[in-house]
Scaffold this motif. Structure first.
Motif, PDB file in Angstrom:
ATOM      1  N   GLU A  84       1.164  -1.142  -0.608  1.00 60.06           N
ATOM      2  CA  GLU A  84       0.208   0.485   0.002  1.00 60.06           C
ATOM      3  C   GLU A  84       0.987   1.458   0.208  1.00 60.06           C
ATOM      4  OE1 GLU A  84      -3.782  -1.513   2.690  1.00 60.06           O
ATOM      5  OE2 GLU A  84      -3.455   0.528   3.337  1.00 60.06           O
ATOM      6  N   VAL A  85       0.725   2.482  -1.480  1.00 57.26           N
ATOM      7  CA  VAL A  85       1.152   3.585  -0.717  1.00 57.26           C
ATOM      8  C   VAL A  85       0.211   4.355  -1.086  1.00 57.26           C
ATOM      9  CG1 VAL A  85       3.192   2.791  -2.483  1.00 57.26           C
ATOM     10  CG2 VAL A  85       0.749   4.228  -3.615  1.00 57.26           C
ATOM     11  N   ASP A  86      -0.117   5.367  -0.021  1.00 56.97           N
ATOM     12  CA  ASP A  86      -0.449   6.944   0.078  1.00 56.97           C
ATOM     13  C   ASP A  86      -0.870   8.025  -0.899  1.00 56.97           C
ATOM     14  OD1 ASP A  86      -0.811   6.202   3.017  1.00 56.97           O
ATOM     15  OD2 ASP A  86       0.901   7.805   3.169  1.00 56.97           O
ATOM     16  N   ASP A  87       0.269   7.378  -1.922  1.00 55.74           N
ATOM     17  CA  ASP A  87       0.175   8.165  -3.207  1.00 55.74           C
ATOM     18  C   ASP A  87       0.491   7.636  -4.424  1.00 55.74           C
ATOM     19  OD1 ASP A  87       0.124  10.619  -5.428  1.00 55.74           O
ATOM     20  OD2 ASP A  87       0.715  12.187  -4.652  1.00 55.74           O
ATOM     21  N   ILE A  88       0.014   7.276  -5.813  1.00 50.55           N
ATOM     22  CA  ILE A  88       0.378   5.571  -6.278  1.00 50.55           C
ATOM     23  C   ILE A  88       0.836   6.479  -7.527  1.00 50.55           C
ATOM     24  CG2 ILE A  88      -1.470   5.388  -7.116  1.00 50.55           C
ATOM     25  CD1 ILE A  88      -1.110   3.178  -7.360  1.00 50.55           C
ATOM     26  N   LYS A 114     -10.575   1.489  -5.897  1.00 53.17           N
ATOM     27  CA  LYS A 114      -8.659   0.841  -5.567  1.00 53.17           C
ATOM     28  C   LYS A 114      -7.716   0.811  -6.226  1.00 53.17           C
ATOM     29  CE  LYS A 114      -8.754  -2.741  -1.431  1.00 53.17           C
ATOM     30  NZ  LYS A 114     -10.148  -3.914  -2.242  1.00 53.17           N
ATOM     31  N   LYS A 115      -6.546   2.634  -6.182  1.00 53.55           N
ATOM     32  CA  LYS A 115      -5.916   2.630  -7.691  1.00 53.55           C
ATOM     33  C   LYS A 115      -4.777   1.120  -7.671  1.00 53.55           C
ATOM     34  CE  LYS A 115      -6.999   7.577  -8.122  1.00 53.55           C
ATOM     35  NZ  LYS A 115      -6.195   8.982  -7.724  1.00 53.55           N
ATOM     36  N   TYR A 116      -4.653   1.176  -8.701  1.00 52.15           N
ATOM     37  CA  TYR A 116      -3.557   0.234  -8.464  1.00 52.15           C
ATOM     38  C   TYR A 116      -2.335  -0.317  -9.812  1.00 52.15           C
ATOM     39  CZ  TYR A 116      -6.221  -2.719 -12.234  1.00 52.15           C
ATOM     40  OH  TYR A 116      -6.409  -3.243 -13.173  1.00 52.15           O
ATOM     41  N   TYR A 132      -0.926  -0.188  -4.142  1.00 52.83           N
ATOM     42  CA  TYR A 132      -2.447   0.315  -4.085  1.00 52.83           C
ATOM     43  C   TYR A 132      -2.217   1.325  -3.325  1.00 52.83           C
ATOM     44  CZ  TYR A 132      -5.734  -4.182  -4.451  1.00 52.83           C
ATOM     45  OH  TYR A 132      -6.446  -5.376  -4.871  1.00 52.83           O
ATOM     46  N   GLU A 133      -3.054   2.137  -3.801  1.00 50.47           N
ATOM     47  CA  GLU A 133      -4.523   3.126  -3.190  1.00 50.47           C
ATOM     48  C   GLU A 133      -5.341   3.028  -2.909  1.00 50.47           C
ATOM     49  OE1 GLU A 133      -3.424   7.653  -4.972  1.00 50.47           O
ATOM     50  OE2 GLU A 133      -5.010   8.325  -3.943  1.00 50.47           O
TER      51      GLU A 133
END
Lengths: 138, 138
Positions: A84-88, A114-116, A132-133
């Motif tokens: 997981e990341v805060d800002d993809i 979800k952004k991936y 993932y964001e």
């Protein structure tokens, strides 16, 4: 410098969901969160919570998917690791600036928000890494 | 029924530690916790914290180890998944009672007091799973 915040999930490719559920649920004792058919990905998936992460079992429901090909060649096992990341978008920019090859140069968005994006295993020494964001819940 | 409490670590087998560190540390931005030579395991290992878990890079320092053989056959990638349990002896008993095959039928203890046992990939559908019981800090 940006950095992933946690392991979101580890995805295991399985060829027999019932047998795999027997191990993870009935023998190892993990609590099954949900089993879903995901027609758009031609897969059946099962999720278990383990601490702050999930273990995800994925079985292809068609033999024309990337995962089906992977299972055909390599057999069942760990398929990918999702961080997981805060800002993809910013993370993808950081990776590209360091010479990392992306499978997805820009993030895609799933139905659930979800952004991936996947990083190419060439750049990670053989590990398929997904980023993932999560959507903001406000 | 007993159940693992969290993912302790994911171990990645690497053939070139410097290149792997470049990706995980310099491109992805994970904070390197430590790099150690572990002569008893004929390996060089690097650890990164990610949330409550760790990502561990392992490079064999000799070509006569199980991991060296694995890398020779399969190339670098995710090697095993380690789950923490509160009572490893009881968990091994539970697994064996459900017909699961263990690589280690009873837990072994590392120098740092961690108890560990590996489950045979035959019983997990291709995933090498390690169990950890951490020493009590009192």
């Amino acid at each position: 410098m940006l950095s992933p915040t946690k392991i979101n999930h580890i995805a295991l490719g399985v060829t027999d969901m019932e047998e795999a559920l027997h191990f993870w649920q009935e023998a190892l004792g993990l609590q099954l969160d949900r089993v879903e058919d995901v027609p758009v990905e031609k897969a059946r998936v099962a999720f278990f919570h383990v601490g702050e992460s999930e273990i995800e079992l994925v079985q292809p429901t068609s033999n024309d998917t990337g995962l089906a090909n992977y299972l055909e060649k390599k057999g069942p096992g760990i398929h990918h690791l999702c961080l997981e990341v805060d800002d993809i978008k910013a993370m993808i920019d950081q990776l590209i600036s360091k010479g990392v090859e992306m499978i997805n140069d820009s993030a895609r968005t799933r139905d659930d928000g979800k952004k991936y994006a996947f990083i190419h295993p060439k750049s990670t020494h053989g590990v398929l890494v997904e980023l993932y964001e999560l959507p903001n819940i406000e």
